[in-house]
Scaffold this active site. Structure first.
Site, PDB file in Angstrom:
ATOM      1  N   LYS A 141       7.924 -26.886 -16.422  1.00 13.51           N
ATOM      2  CA  LYS A 141       7.554 -25.467 -16.441  1.00 13.51           C
ATOM      3  C   LYS A 141       6.039 -25.379 -16.575  1.00 13.51           C
ATOM      4  CE  LYS A 141      10.472 -22.463 -17.970  1.00 13.51           C
ATOM      5  NZ  LYS A 141      11.341 -21.606 -18.794  1.00 13.51           N
TER       6      LYS A 141
ATOM      7  N   GLN B  51      15.182 -16.507  -8.330  1.00 14.79           N
ATOM      8  CA  GLN B  51      15.995 -16.034  -9.445  1.00 14.79           C
ATOM      9  C   GLN B  51      16.322 -14.548  -9.310  1.00 14.79           C
ATOM     10  OE1 GLN B  51      13.919 -16.772 -13.137  1.00 14.79           O
ATOM     11  NE2 GLN B  51      11.919 -16.465 -12.219  1.00 14.79           N
TER      12      GLN B  51
ATOM     13  N   GLU C  92      21.495 -25.249 -15.817  1.00 15.73           N
ATOM     14  CA  GLU C  92      20.316 -25.370 -16.669  1.00 15.73           C
ATOM     15  C   GLU C  92      20.618 -24.873 -18.076  1.00 15.73           C
ATOM     16  OE1 GLU C  92      15.756 -23.549 -16.842  1.00 15.73           O
ATOM     17  OE2 GLU C  92      16.852 -23.601 -14.935  1.00 15.73           O
TER      18      GLU C  92
ATOM     19  N   CYS D  23       8.808 -16.007 -14.381  1.00 16.50           N
ATOM     20  CA  CYS D  23       8.705 -14.700 -13.746  1.00 16.50           C
ATOM     21  C   CYS D  23       7.495 -13.924 -14.244  1.00 16.50           C
ATOM     22  CB  CYS D  23       9.980 -13.900 -13.998  1.00 16.50           C
ATOM     23  SG  CYS D  23      10.389 -13.712 -15.757  1.00 16.50           S
TER      24      CYS D  23
ATOM     25  N   GLN E 151      13.081 -29.523 -15.881  1.00 12.28           N
ATOM     26  CA  GLN E 151      12.197 -28.473 -15.387  1.00 12.28           C
ATOM     27  C   GLN E 151      10.799 -28.722 -15.931  1.00 12.28           C
ATOM     28  OE1 GLN E 151      11.165 -23.736 -15.086  1.00 12.28           O
ATOM     29  NE2 GLN E 151      13.025 -24.289 -16.165  1.00 12.28           N
TER      30      GLN E 151
ATOM     31  N   ASP F  58      15.559 -27.536 -20.010  1.00 15.03           N
ATOM     32  CA  ASP F  58      14.499 -26.524 -20.047  1.00 15.03           C
ATOM     33  C   ASP F  58      13.982 -26.389 -21.474  1.00 15.03           C
ATOM     34  OD1 ASP F  58      12.761 -24.432 -19.703  1.00 15.03           O
ATOM     35  OD2 ASP F  58      14.285 -22.910 -19.381  1.00 15.03           O
TER      36      ASP F  58
ATOM     37  N   HIS G  93      19.854 -18.696 -10.020  1.00  9.91           N
ATOM     38  CA  HIS G  93      19.422 -18.641 -11.419  1.00  9.91           C
ATOM     39  C   HIS G  93      20.421 -17.831 -12.234  1.00  9.91           C
ATOM     40  CE1 HIS G  93      17.081 -17.453 -15.022  1.00  9.91           C
ATOM     41  NE2 HIS G  93      16.571 -18.667 -14.895  1.00  9.91           N
TER      42      HIS G  93
ATOM     43  N   ASP H 206      21.205 -20.751 -14.734  1.00 11.53           N
ATOM     44  CA  ASP H 206      20.632 -20.944 -16.057  1.00 11.53           C
ATOM     45  C   ASP H 206      21.497 -20.168 -17.047  1.00 11.53           C
ATOM     46  OD1 ASP H 206      19.082 -21.289 -18.299  1.00 11.53           O
ATOM     47  OD2 ASP H 206      17.216 -20.625 -17.372  1.00 11.53           O
TER      48      ASP H 206
END
Length: 420
Positions: free
Chosen positions: A332, A173, A274, A362, A330, A308, A195, A237
């Site tokens: 996550k 990303q 996304e 991140c 996703q 997401d 991303h 995204d």
């Protein structure tokens, strides 16, 4: 088999920042790298603050140890997620209640040991997802130490998985440096990019024009900078901004035509979008994304829709898959808590019309990134997020190198066994 001798917890740093997304949506404005405005979500003292982590160290009675990092996502407390994660607050709990539940147990039994912490509580409430996430990482690492093997092989053995191990495509990303960092990705030959962080209507364009222009630029740069034969997947995204631009109903011709234009701008590369729309509940999110996906399918527009928001827990993921609402979910990992739930979620997608993307945040750490690489190798989702941070080079290096070393070790062991 070695047993667990001690458990300790050490407050550490996360890889990026925690952002109060509700405040950003309502009143905060960008101020350089920070934000002005008042926080809205419980736990935040300001709109953007450094991410926190909590390292769990599980010591074995043979002197070896396993490490895992309790970590949460950048937008903690938003979209149905668990609340803001304060590392220091959870450290005492870890070294008392959870340590007592694990000391003396066989370190080699990963799934049994994870089950032993699942019923633990904080003042009667379930453990924070970040705590369950970090503990399960440490337990997986401890099991690998106990068996003198890799974490990938622990998962393969405990779950009876027999698939051929292949490198999992890595997704990186850009953060807000969406052009410079995308060029880094192209030079490195990253399989899935960029991303893009299109988290405001301003970045996407009031009519979606800036996203179109960016995808066209990206396609041109891949042709100009990429090595021969390099054919990445484009994954952007957009944080619900397409829904803000167009409004419902989302399967109507105007919306479908915009996605057709996105596909054309990204050509000849495959495109995944996304969170094109963000709703106020899981049920509504499934409905609106399903309507968009149906509209694209009816018009034969080959753009994949990725879930997401409101797709945070194992139950959320199975609901999206059962509804056939999106092309990709996703998973996550910090939001699911225990790694066993992420493993189960990837497995649930197998044989359905929905692909699994093993994601993350991140705001995680180098330790959680490495552990999740082993989860990906064992379960083989369509892609794995490089984390932590937004710098591209560091996150990609951590995940790529862990994957390469692990595959080399397993293949070498198999070759040696074949010769015996």
């Amino acid at each position: 088999m070695p047993t667990i001798a001690d458990v300790s917890a050490i407050p550490t740093a996360g890889g990026f920042y925690f952002d109060d997304k509700e405040a950003i949506t309502r009143n905060a404005t960008a101020d350089g790298f920070s934000y002005t405005g008042q926080p809205v979500t419980d736990g935040f003292s300001r709109v953007r603050q450094p991410a926190e982590a909590l390292s769990i160290v599980i010591e074995l009675d043979n002197g070896r140890y396993g490490i895992g990092d309790c970590a949460a996502v950048q937008y903690s407390g938003f979209g149905g997620r668990d609340l803001f994660f304060d590392a220091q607050t959870h450290a005492d709990l870890v070294e008392s209640t959870l340590s007592d539940a694990l000391v003396g147990r066989d370190a080699g039994n990963f799934t049994d040991n994870v089950a032993a912490i699942q019923d633990s509580t904080e003042s009667g409430d379930p453990l924070h997802t970040a705590v369950r996430y970090g503990f399960s990482q440490a337990l997986l690492a401890a099991a690998a130490e106990a068996h003198s093997t890799t974490m990938t092989e622990v998962i393969l053995d405990e779950y009876g998985l027999s698939q051929t191990l292949e490198p999992v495509p890595i997704f990186t990303q850009t953060g807000d440096s969406r052009r410079r960092n995308a060029e880094k990705m192209i030079l490195k030959g990253v399989p899935v990019l960029p991303h893009g962080l299109f988290n405001s209507a301003e970045k996407t364009g009031r009519g979606g024009e800036r996203l179109l222009e960016y995808l066209s630029w990206l396609s041109d740069r891949v042709a100009e900078l990429g090595a021969p034969g390099y054919e990445p997947v484009f994954h952007v995204d957009v944080y619900g901004t397409i829904g803000e631009i167009f409004g419902p109903p989302y399967g109507r011709p105007e919306v479908v035509e915009y996605f057709a234009a996105l596909h054309e701008a990204a050509a000849p590369y495959t495109l995944q979008v996304e969170s094109p729309i963000e709703a106020d509940s899981r049920g509504e999110q499934i409905t609106v994304l399903g309507a968009l996906r149906d509209g694209l399918a009816d018009a034969a527009v080959p753009v994949s829709i990725v879930a997401d928001e409101w797709c945070n827990t194992y139950d959320d993921i199975t609901a999206f898959v059962d509804a056939d609402a999106v092309d990709v979910v996703q998973i996550k990992t910090p939001d699911l808590g225990e790694l066993t739930k992420s493993i189960a979620a990837v497995q649930y997608c197998e044989g359905t019309g929905t692909d699994a993307y093993l994601g993350g945040s991140c705001a995680e750490t180098d330790v959680s990134a490495r552990v999740c690489t082993h989860v990906a190798l064992a379960t083989q989702p369509i892609q794995l997020l490089a984390r932590p941070g937004m710098g591209v080079d560091e996150a990609y290096m951590i995940v790529q190198n862990e994957m390469t070393r692990t595959l080399n070790r397993i293949v070498t062991q198999d070759q040696q066994a074949a010769l015996q």
